[in-house]
Motif scaffolding. Structure first.
Motif, PDB file in Angstrom:
ATOM      1  N   PRO A  15      -9.662  15.340  -4.133  1.00 44.38           N
ATOM      2  CA  PRO A  15      -9.710  13.669  -3.520  1.00 44.38           C
ATOM      3  C   PRO A  15      -8.552  13.226  -3.024  1.00 44.38           C
ATOM      4  CG  PRO A  15      -8.260  14.149  -5.428  1.00 44.38           C
ATOM      5  CD  PRO A  15      -8.891  15.689  -4.671  1.00 44.38           C
ATOM      6  N   ASP A  16      -8.772  11.655  -2.139  1.00 40.55           N
ATOM      7  CA  ASP A  16      -7.982  11.247  -1.478  1.00 40.55           C
ATOM      8  C   ASP A  16      -6.001  11.893  -1.325  1.00 40.55           C
ATOM      9  OD1 ASP A  16      -6.231   9.183   0.098  1.00 40.55           O
ATOM     10  OD2 ASP A  16      -7.763   9.750   1.240  1.00 40.55           O
ATOM     11  N   PRO A  17      -5.551  12.306  -1.104  1.00 43.79           N
ATOM     12  CA  PRO A  17      -4.052  12.648  -1.348  1.00 43.79           C
ATOM     13  C   PRO A  17      -3.647  11.788  -1.417  1.00 43.79           C
ATOM     14  CG  PRO A  17      -4.691  12.685   1.490  1.00 43.79           C
ATOM     15  CD  PRO A  17      -5.539  12.520   0.778  1.00 43.79           C
ATOM     16  N   ASP A  18      -4.053   9.662  -1.087  1.00 37.56           N
ATOM     17  CA  ASP A  18      -3.296   8.738  -1.149  1.00 37.56           C
ATOM     18  C   ASP A  18      -3.436   8.661  -3.185  1.00 37.56           C
ATOM     19  OD1 ASP A  18      -1.367   8.851   0.914  1.00 37.56           O
ATOM     20  OD2 ASP A  18      -3.198   7.129   1.957  1.00 37.56           O
ATOM     21  N   ASN A  19      -4.491   9.193  -3.932  1.00 37.22           N
ATOM     22  CA  ASN A  19      -5.159   8.813  -5.036  1.00 37.22           C
ATOM     23  C   ASN A  19      -3.674   9.234  -5.916  1.00 37.22           C
ATOM     24  OD1 ASN A  19      -7.382   7.885  -3.778  1.00 37.22           O
ATOM     25  ND2 ASN A  19      -8.929   9.321  -5.079  1.00 37.22           N
ATOM     26  N   VAL A  20      -4.227   8.472  -6.704  1.00 36.42           N
ATOM     27  CA  VAL A  20      -2.553   9.174  -8.135  1.00 36.42           C
ATOM     28  C   VAL A  20      -2.719   9.511  -8.828  1.00 36.42           C
ATOM     29  CG1 VAL A  20      -1.180   7.746  -9.824  1.00 36.42           C
ATOM     30  CG2 VAL A  20      -1.536   6.974  -7.642  1.00 36.42           C
ATOM     31  N   ILE A  21      -3.754   9.903  -9.210  1.00 37.85           N
ATOM     32  CA  ILE A  21      -4.825  10.640 -10.882  1.00 37.85           C
ATOM     33  C   ILE A  21      -5.625  11.555  -9.162  1.00 37.85           C
ATOM     34  CG2 ILE A  21      -5.670  11.314 -12.196  1.00 37.85           C
ATOM     35  CD1 ILE A  21      -5.337   8.497 -13.063  1.00 37.85           C
ATOM     36  N   ILE A  22      -5.769  12.680 -10.477  1.00 36.30           N
ATOM     37  CA  ILE A  22      -6.559  14.212  -9.487  1.00 36.30           C
ATOM     38  C   ILE A  22      -7.491  14.095 -10.138  1.00 36.30           C
ATOM     39  CG2 ILE A  22      -6.980  15.798  -8.826  1.00 36.30           C
ATOM     40  CD1 ILE A  22      -3.817  16.226  -7.359  1.00 36.30           C
ATOM     41  N   GLY A  80      -8.868  28.498  -7.815  1.00 39.49           N
ATOM     42  CA  GLY A  80      -8.616  28.615  -9.740  1.00 39.49           C
ATOM     43  C   GLY A  80      -7.831  26.822  -9.885  1.00 39.49           C
ATOM     44  N   HIS A  81      -7.429  26.483  -8.831  1.00 41.56           N
ATOM     45  CA  HIS A  81      -6.772  25.179  -9.367  1.00 41.56           C
ATOM     46  C   HIS A  81      -6.881  23.889  -8.460  1.00 41.56           C
ATOM     47  CE1 HIS A  81      -3.585  26.454  -6.999  1.00 41.56           C
ATOM     48  NE2 HIS A  81      -3.604  27.478  -7.345  1.00 41.56           N
ATOM     49  N   ASP A  82      -6.392  22.858  -9.014  1.00 41.76           N
ATOM     50  CA  ASP A  82      -5.944  22.082  -8.162  1.00 41.76           C
ATOM     51  C   ASP A  82      -5.366  22.108  -6.821  1.00 41.76           C
ATOM     52  OD1 ASP A  82      -7.933  20.138  -9.021  1.00 41.76           O
ATOM     53  OD2 ASP A  82      -7.300  19.412 -10.869  1.00 41.76           O
ATOM     54  N   PRO A  83      -5.792  21.855  -5.663  1.00 35.78           N
ATOM     55  CA  PRO A  83      -4.571  22.383  -4.563  1.00 35.78           C
ATOM     56  C   PRO A  83      -3.137  20.754  -5.015  1.00 35.78           C
ATOM     57  CG  PRO A  83      -6.272  20.173  -3.786  1.00 35.78           C
ATOM     58  CD  PRO A  83      -6.417  20.510  -5.380  1.00 35.78           C
ATOM     59  N   PRO A  84      -2.471  22.190  -4.506  1.00 44.38           N
ATOM     60  CA  PRO A  84      -0.775  21.215  -5.200  1.00 44.38           C
ATOM     61  C   PRO A  84      -0.583  20.223  -3.092  1.00 44.38           C
ATOM     62  CG  PRO A  84      -0.041  23.195  -4.359  1.00 44.38           C
ATOM     63  CD  PRO A  84      -2.146  23.204  -5.247  1.00 44.38           C
ATOM     64  N   ILE A  85      -0.565  18.707  -3.696  1.00 38.42           N
ATOM     65  CA  ILE A  85      -0.359  17.854  -2.736  1.00 38.42           C
ATOM     66  C   ILE A  85       1.013  16.874  -2.185  1.00 38.42           C
ATOM     67  CG2 ILE A  85      -1.147  15.298  -1.726  1.00 38.42           C
ATOM     68  CD1 ILE A  85      -3.710  15.563  -3.302  1.00 38.42           C
TER      69      ILE A  85
END
Length: 535
Positions: free
Chosen positions: A513-520, A401-406
């Motif tokens: 997305p790739d966790p190195d991306n700044v914006i999810i 239900g939400h974007d994953p914590p990275i």
């Protein structure tokens, strides 16, 4: 009983037999009463004839309707029945048509037999003309008795017809009920789609000297199971052993393989190599995407959304975790990415049952399902100076239900020696910490209440159950016999939320997305991955 039946048959025979009645003195004085009685019998005969005609016409129409109805399900290209329902349906069809045919024969005996009274009418005219009242009265008596016997035969035929009518109605209703409850349209078009069968991904080309198994063990997570968790982790093979393989349908699942007899080799990506071949149904193989209600983007276009393969387990998969210590259940891993630049390790955890909660602590029945695949990702960057050639960078926690914590590696790791957390410097050597949510088993980086959408929340906490996943063993998931099974891990009915998830396969990848991306960005994926929710 036989005596009673014999007496009844003799009585019926007496009723339907024309008696030779000898006229008595003064019969001519009762001609008017004889005429009224004859008129009544003639009217009764007309009524019986109408009813017999209606019976014949109705039975014939019913046979035509049944023939039209049966043509839709007797055609093997349209409908199918589970178990022996197809045989019962066909038997009911034969019974109903046979009973209606008997009705038509009985109706013929009601309508067709007619008294030939032309000569009697001619004689009566002569008697009236000549004033021979006694002869006319005797003629009326014979006509009355003959008509009475004929009407009695028709009455008996109509009574007997009520039995096959009732049988035909019951058999026809049984057909309709079976059809409504159990009939399933046969899937036309098969499962041939652009994705085709599952294939094991090619092994990544790691730099010389790199040990992929060692990498997976080095960064395997420590999982804290909630202290009141009722459903513990489970080996996937035990789930398969406790299951039967079914073809899922909203009207009732069809059992293909009995419980405990499923061969995992015939489920996964290399099932074609098994001597028995892949499990198949309606042109679909077990290594094709058939999970009911799965995204139409990866399912075959000719497959009904409510049908497909499913593993239907018994209640033993709802296994409680141990009271303390390590659950001693293997974890599975999968590498993705380019080893020359960096890779992501997906760690798969499997539970036998998932049961999320509403915000008011009421359970969500439609979100509960058997079989529960959860995961985290560990991002490794290529670092030739590191002992194993890679440096851990990020940890991604998948939930619902939400974007994953990275999180950065150093934020969420602990060093463990002999099962005890140590104070060794971070980031190495260390293992990521995962808090498994109570009931839903979603993965979080910390303890507490975790929102999982507008209606539910997860609860995480640290108890006596600590799952150091590298101790029982971490195994490459692509080498498992069941890898690539495209059906549901868990049956549970025809509703989307009640059907088990896809398991590890070419179609089950992280949806982030790739966790190195700044914006999810919601819905973004790694190159080559296919969006799919956890669990």
């Amino acid at each position: 009983m036989l005596d009673s039946l014999s007496r009844k048959l003799r009585k019926w025979w007496t009723l339907v037999t024309t008696r030779q009645i000898e006229p008595v003195t003064g019969l001519e004085r009762r001609q008017d009463r004889l005429q009224r009685a004859l008129d009544s019998e003639i009217a009764t005969n007309t009524s019986f004839t109408v009813r017999g005609t209606a019976l014949a016409v109705g039975s014939a129409l019913a046979i035509l309707l049944l023939a039209q109805f049966s043509a839709t399900w007797l055609d093997d290209n349209l409908w199918d029945f589970s178990g022996r329902f197809g045989e019962i349906q066909e038997a009911c069809l034969k019974i109903s048509i046979g009973a209606l045919t008997i009705c038509i024969l009985l109706a013929w005996f009601v309508v067709w037999p007619r008294r030939r009274s032309s000569e009697e009418k001619l004689d009566r005219v002569i008697y009236i003309n000549e004033g021979r009242d006694a002869e006319e009265a005797r003629l009326l008596l014979r006509m009355l008795e003959s008509q009475r016997a004929l009407n009695e035969r028709k009455r008996i035929c109509l009574r007997i017809a009520s039995v096959p009518i009732a049988v035909a109605v019951v058999a026809a209703v049984a057909q309709a009920v079976i059809f409504a409850i159990d009939a399933s349209p046969i899937d036309r078009g098969g499962c041939i789609s652009s994705d085709g069968d599952a294939e094991r991904p090619a092994e990544l080309a790691f730099p010389a000297g790199t040990d992929p198994q060692g990498l997976a063990e080095s960064y395997a997570p420590r999982v804290y199971v909630h202290p009141t968790e009722p459903w513990g982790p489970l080996p996937p093979q035990e789930f398969i052993d406790a299951s039967r393989l079914v073809w899922n349908s909203s009207r009732g699942d069809e059992e293909l393989i009995s419980r405990g007899e499923i061969d995992a080799d015939r489920l996964g990506a290399e099932c074609e190599r098994d001597p028995g071949g892949c499990y198949s149904r309606s042109g679909c193989s077990a290594d094709q995407v058939t999970r009911p209600t799965e995204s139409t983007a990866i399912r075959a276009p000719g497959l009904n959304e409510r049908r497909g393969f499913a593993l239907d387990p018994d209640g033993s998969v709802r296994r409680p975790p141990p009271s303390a210590g390590n659950p001693e259940v293997d974890t599975y891993y999968e590498f993705r990415g380019d080893p020359a630049a960096g890779v992501r390790i997906t760690y798969w955890f499997f539970y036998g049952y998932s049961q999320p909660k509403l915000l008011d602590n009421a359970r969500i029945p439609l979100a509960s399902h058997e079989g529960d695949w959860e995961s985290i990702d560990v991002k490794l960057a290529r670092d030739p100076s590191a002992p194993d050639g890679y440096t851990p960078k990020k940890v991604i926690f998948y939930a619902h239900g939400h974007d994953p914590p990275i999180l950065d590696w150093s934020e969420i790791t602990v060093a463990v020696a002999d099962g005890t957390q140590t104070q060794d410097p971070k980031p190495r050597p260390a293992h990521p910490v995962v808090f498994s949510a109570r009931l839903s088993h979603a993965s979080y980086p910390d303890a507490g209440r975790q929102p999982c959408g507008d209606l539910c929340e997860d609860l995480t906490g640290k108890g006596l159950i600590i799952w150091d996943t590298w101790l029982p063993g971490v195994r490459p998931v692509i080498e498992e016999d069941w890898y690539g099974f495209g059906g549901a891990w868990g049956a549970g009915g025809g509703l989307k939320g009640q059907i088990g998830p896809l398991g590890p396969s070419p179609w089950k990848q992280a949806s982030d997305p790739d966790p190195d991306n700044v914006i999810i960005e919601p819905g973004a994926t790694d190159s080559g991955s296919v969006p799919a929710p956890a669990g």
